[in-house]
Design a protein around this motif. Sequence first.
Motif, mmCIF file in Angstrom:
data_model
loop_
_atom_site.group_PDB
_atom_site.id
_atom_site.type_symbol
_atom_site.label_atom_id
_atom_site.label_comp_id
_atom_site.label_asym_id
_atom_site.label_seq_id
_atom_site.Cartn_x
_atom_site.Cartn_y
_atom_site.Cartn_z
ATOM 1 N N CYS A 47 46.571 8.445 28.580
ATOM 2 C CA CYS A 47 45.792 8.222 29.801
ATOM 3 C C CYS A 47 44.469 8.983 29.736
ATOM 4 C CB CYS A 47 46.579 8.647 31.024
ATOM 5 S SG CYS A 47 47.963 7.566 31.351
ATOM 6 N N ILE A 50 42.004 7.096 27.724
ATOM 7 C CA ILE A 50 41.432 5.952 28.455
ATOM 8 C C ILE A 50 40.450 6.427 29.524
ATOM 9 C CG2 ILE A 50 41.953 3.846 29.711
ATOM 10 C CD1 ILE A 50 44.725 3.894 28.673
ATOM 11 N N TRP A 51 40.785 7.499 30.213
ATOM 12 C CA TRP A 51 39.969 7.950 31.356
ATOM 13 C C TRP A 51 39.510 9.401 31.190
ATOM 14 C CZ3 TRP A 51 39.026 3.675 33.706
ATOM 15 C CH2 TRP A 51 40.005 2.694 33.829
ATOM 16 N N PRO A 52 38.677 9.678 30.208
ATOM 17 C CA PRO A 52 38.310 11.088 29.970
ATOM 18 C C PRO A 52 37.634 11.735 31.179
ATOM 19 C CG PRO A 52 36.954 9.592 28.651
ATOM 20 C CD PRO A 52 37.990 8.755 29.294
ATOM 21 N N ASP A 53 36.734 11.005 31.833
ATOM 22 C CA ASP A 53 36.002 11.620 32.942
ATOM 23 C C ASP A 53 36.902 11.899 34.122
ATOM 24 O OD1 ASP A 53 33.874 11.379 31.336
ATOM 25 O OD2 ASP A 53 33.128 9.528 32.266
ATOM 26 N N GLN A 141 42.392 6.582 38.960
ATOM 27 C CA GLN A 141 42.640 7.224 37.675
ATOM 28 C C GLN A 141 42.978 8.700 37.843
ATOM 29 O OE1 GLN A 141 40.558 5.086 38.617
ATOM 30 N NE2 GLN A 141 39.553 3.950 36.978
#
Lengths: 214, 312, 532
Positions: A47, A50-53, A141
């Motif tokens: 995860c 996919i969603w570093p920020d 997210q």
Amino acid sequence: MNAHAPHTAEQFDDAAQQRDAATLGMWAFLATEVLFFGVLFAAYTVCRVIWPDAFASASRHTDLTLGGLETAILLTSSFTVALAVRDVQLGGRRLATGLLCGTAVLGLVFLAIHGFEYYHDYKAAVIPGIRYEEVGGFAAQERLFFFLYYVTTGFHALHVSVGVVVLLTMALRTHRAAFGPGYHTPLEVSALYWHLVDIVWIFVFPLYYQVGRA
Amino acid sequence: MNFLPEASGFAPRIDGLFYAMLGLSALVVVAVFTTMLVFAIRFRRGRNVDRSGESHRDLGIELTWTLIPFALFVGIFAWSIRLWIDMRTPPGDATTIHVVGKQWMWEFEHLDGQREIDTLHLATGQPVRLVMISQDVIHDVSIPAFRVKQDVLPGRYTQMWFTPTRPGTYNLFCAEYCGTDHSRMGGAVIVQTPQDHARWLASHATGSLAEQGRALFTRYGCAGCHDARSSVHAPRLDGLYGSTVPLADGRQVLADERYLHDSITLPGSEVAAGYAPVMPSYKDRIDEADILALVAYLKVRGTDRETPHASR
Amino acid sequence: MLPAEQAAPSYLTDGNTLRSWLATHDHKRIAILYAVSITFFFFLGGIAAALIRLELATPAGDLMSADTYNKTFTFHGVVMVWFFLIPSIPNTLGNFLLPIMIGARDVAFPRLNLFSWYLYVAGGIFTVACLLLGGVDTGWTFYTPFSTMFSNSNVMLTVVGVFIVGFSSILTGLNFIVTIHTMRTTGMTWFRLPLFVWSMYGVSLVMLLATPVLAMTLALIAAERLLGVGIFDPALGGDPLLFQHFFWFYSHPAVYIMVLPAMGVVSELITAGVRRRIFGYRFMVYSIIGIAVIGFLVWGHHMFVAGQSMYASIVFSILSFIIAVPSAIKVFNWTATLYKGDIAFGAPMIYALGFVGLFMLGGLTGLFLAATALDVNLTDTYFVVAHFHYIMVGGSVMAYLGGIHFWWPKITGRMFSEAWARFAAILMFLGFNLTFFPQFLAGAEGMPRRYHQYPAEYGLLNILSSAGAVLLAASYLLPIGYFLWSLRFGERAGNDPWGAEGLEWTTSSPPPTHNFEAPPVVTEGPYAYTHP
Ligand code: HEA
Ligand code: HEA
Ligand code: CUA
Ligand SMILES: [Cu+2]
């Protein structure tokens, strides 16, 4: 009954065999524990890729100071439980009992601080499914982050709680002189378990508390 | 195979491999069964035969039957991988058809805007690339006569390609379990000669997919921000498709179909460098079919293919 | 703990109250507890199979509604996999024989052993209750996001049930590993272990290391449904393929949980039927370990068309071919063991040879599926269904039944009717092939699995398959009859009715509570048959 030594169960030939069995059993159990947590860490990694920020920004909600404090507490507790085992091996009893109680108290303090963190999260409304009011582009997210955070730390806290009960039982048995230099397998095995609880935390802390701050 | 026609370019190649495997397996099975049978008869209890001698280990024999199967396996693997790579690499001249799967129907959209449900018209000899997405759970487009199959995922495009070779009507199945009417989710693939197909396309013409997309671009208010005259600071989308976009977090991404799709449904995930993340998410407001039309439009926007009836 | 000496004391006479069974710590009694409960679940799953075959006898979906059909095959898969096949051999034959075969008095942790059974029963009752009240329609694979967001059925409680039974598996594996490591009698070195013990070792490793992954994954599914978060749901930012990776990371090794014990049993059956040493003992051992270890690396072959990258598929494909090598070694070694043997065809031997043949067909068709380009056409069709029933029913169930026949005299002290047993074995072989061979053809022709109704051109193949299922059902009911009969009227068995080698045949039938009068001492390798 049987002609065995007092601490040896009837399926074993002698105390050495019993100790080997108990120790190997605990190691095998720890291997399964690693895989339990492994799934959570793997899910976290995927995860986060996919969603570093979102993960970075969500992790800023965690409390680094409290997390650091918890880490210090657990590390200390691993040390005290190791000292307790050593004391029993050398024939001690009162010091060991005290150390075991101390370890259990450290565990409880850890849980208390964690409870405090959860309470804060509750006020900040970042507990998915219970109270979650994040909005903004990344709300969905970030929720993944918090979800994993709760599952992982919750599952870990469960282990700590079990550990505290085990430690208190061991303290009681030590106090009653159930162990000595010749026989202390349950104590050793419990200490092993407590170390695992500690090691898992050593992964949780950087992953959940520190990523967003690098 | 007895009633399943070989109706695509892949079919004979896949069947070739299938029959080769079948032959090899049959050989192994017959060899092992015969040996067993011979031993079983020769050495059955009560029979007076020579049973002397230790024979319960022999490194040479063991290695032989470790290495020979291994070599055979590598051979089969190599054969199958060559085919596999071809099956996964659509040629440049393939026409694209968009597919949306939802519980429990298939929607197909041809480039010129013809839409069909649960039926797909194709022409022989024309390579086709299906670009597929699901609106809910995982489905799977399966056309046994073509020997192709591909899962259709929510939130992400998958693709497959093939060249129909034989006119006829073939089964179309959903091959990934998707709930109550999984077994009814299917229909027919109708392969026509190129002439018939052209006639079919002409008689079902509507505006092309890109034209529909252009209308939607205004209808959903995209133009309000992305038009050159707009007061909102938003990127111009002309000629975006195929270019490389710098993102706010420093990465670079290729503006492909996936990127365009995600820019509409999850604008926050990849923010173009230099812009504020103010674009709203359209995830729950536009269904996948309309997103496909928008994407088709964005692919031609600002290029010489934008105006209809220009070269295609 | 032991009551006073009785006439012809054995573990069976050691207490007759219900309590003496339900609170027993004796591995042999626990094995019996498992055997009874596992048989119960097998028939539950079998009834669901019968309903499936009944519905599929005609192309139209006429017997039940689509939803009911979906719930039926889910019930069938879940019960057969987790409540029948995975525990079948390890928990019955394994529990009974493992300590005896290594010359121990019991497993290392007898109380844990009993606790595992209670977990199994609790998980079983819980799951079956969920599956019957309301039902679950996700298939045994619980694919997301269908299972998390779209299914309106009882998914949450069901996964909790499977979660519980997973712990039973884990604890059994742990117990066996420790037992094999620490409880071997004097002289029982690693390379003197019977292959059945080795297979239990391999299987325990897999249970221990794979099952936690399943348990945690199912827990995440439950949590997602409860809290509406989506690790596995793209609509909420998650990744549906992640679930498939987790699931198959467990479930592929799990298929070896289902077949390794069968391989162990068959090695014992064949050596006894042939009265000869196994050919290539060491290679047999290495292949067990090889299968257990490489089994962890091939899960992606279930996802060739799922949307994973082309390169990942290539890697998983070659690894799947590699894991077939140790299986090949085993098949060839069993065959070679027949050479110069003294071969008798008792029921156990017929089952064992049936296993080898059917496992080979199932395994070879597995290679078709491992070849990426072929799998594209075959995946999610009846070809896959036939593949795994050949291995799991034709292979593992046959081996399980063969093992039960072989050790029945040891377990109960009575002989069964050999004629009936041979008849049942042959009927099973025929019924099985009639049921599942047509499914290979249907699958190669493209018939998708999990279909409640199907195009008419597949009608003939399905009729054949349904007819075969009737024979198969009959052949499963027969043993119940003659086994029960033998308990009362069967001849008494001596210590070693088959003339077989192995520590279990040196003690009395049925064995005494602590297995041996005096701890045995081992001086040579297994299968020390002196051929005539
Ligand atoms: C006990 C259970 C079991 C076992 C042992 C196996 C063993 C194997 N399986 Fe199977 N499999 C399943 C149970 C099992 N499988 C199940 C339940 C599914 C479906 C799950 C679902 O989707 O619901 C499945 C699905 C499945 C798939 C995915 C199909 C799909 O959904 O698309 C694949 C693909 O590679 C595969 C491959 C293999 C291979 C290569 C082996 C190998 O280990 C086989 C090795 C054995 C041999 C090869 C035979 C002996 C060898 C010789 C005699 C050698 C000589 C041969 C030559 C020289 C050619 N299996
Ligand atoms: C692990 C073990 C296992 C076993 C032992 C079996 C045993 C059988 N299975 Fe099963 N099967 C699976 C595991 C197993 N299966 C799995 C994992 C799936 C996939 C599920 C999914 O897709 O999610 C599956 C799916 C599956 C399907 C595909 C359903 C579909 O995709 O739509 C079919 C269809 O024929 C089938 C048939 C059978 C049959 C006929 C038997 C027979 O061998 C059973 C015979 C036994 C009996 C019949 C019981 C004994 C007799 C009685 C109780 C008397 C009453 C009976 C009559 C009057 C007939 N199975
Ligand atoms: Cu859609 Cu199955
Ligand atoms: Cu597999």
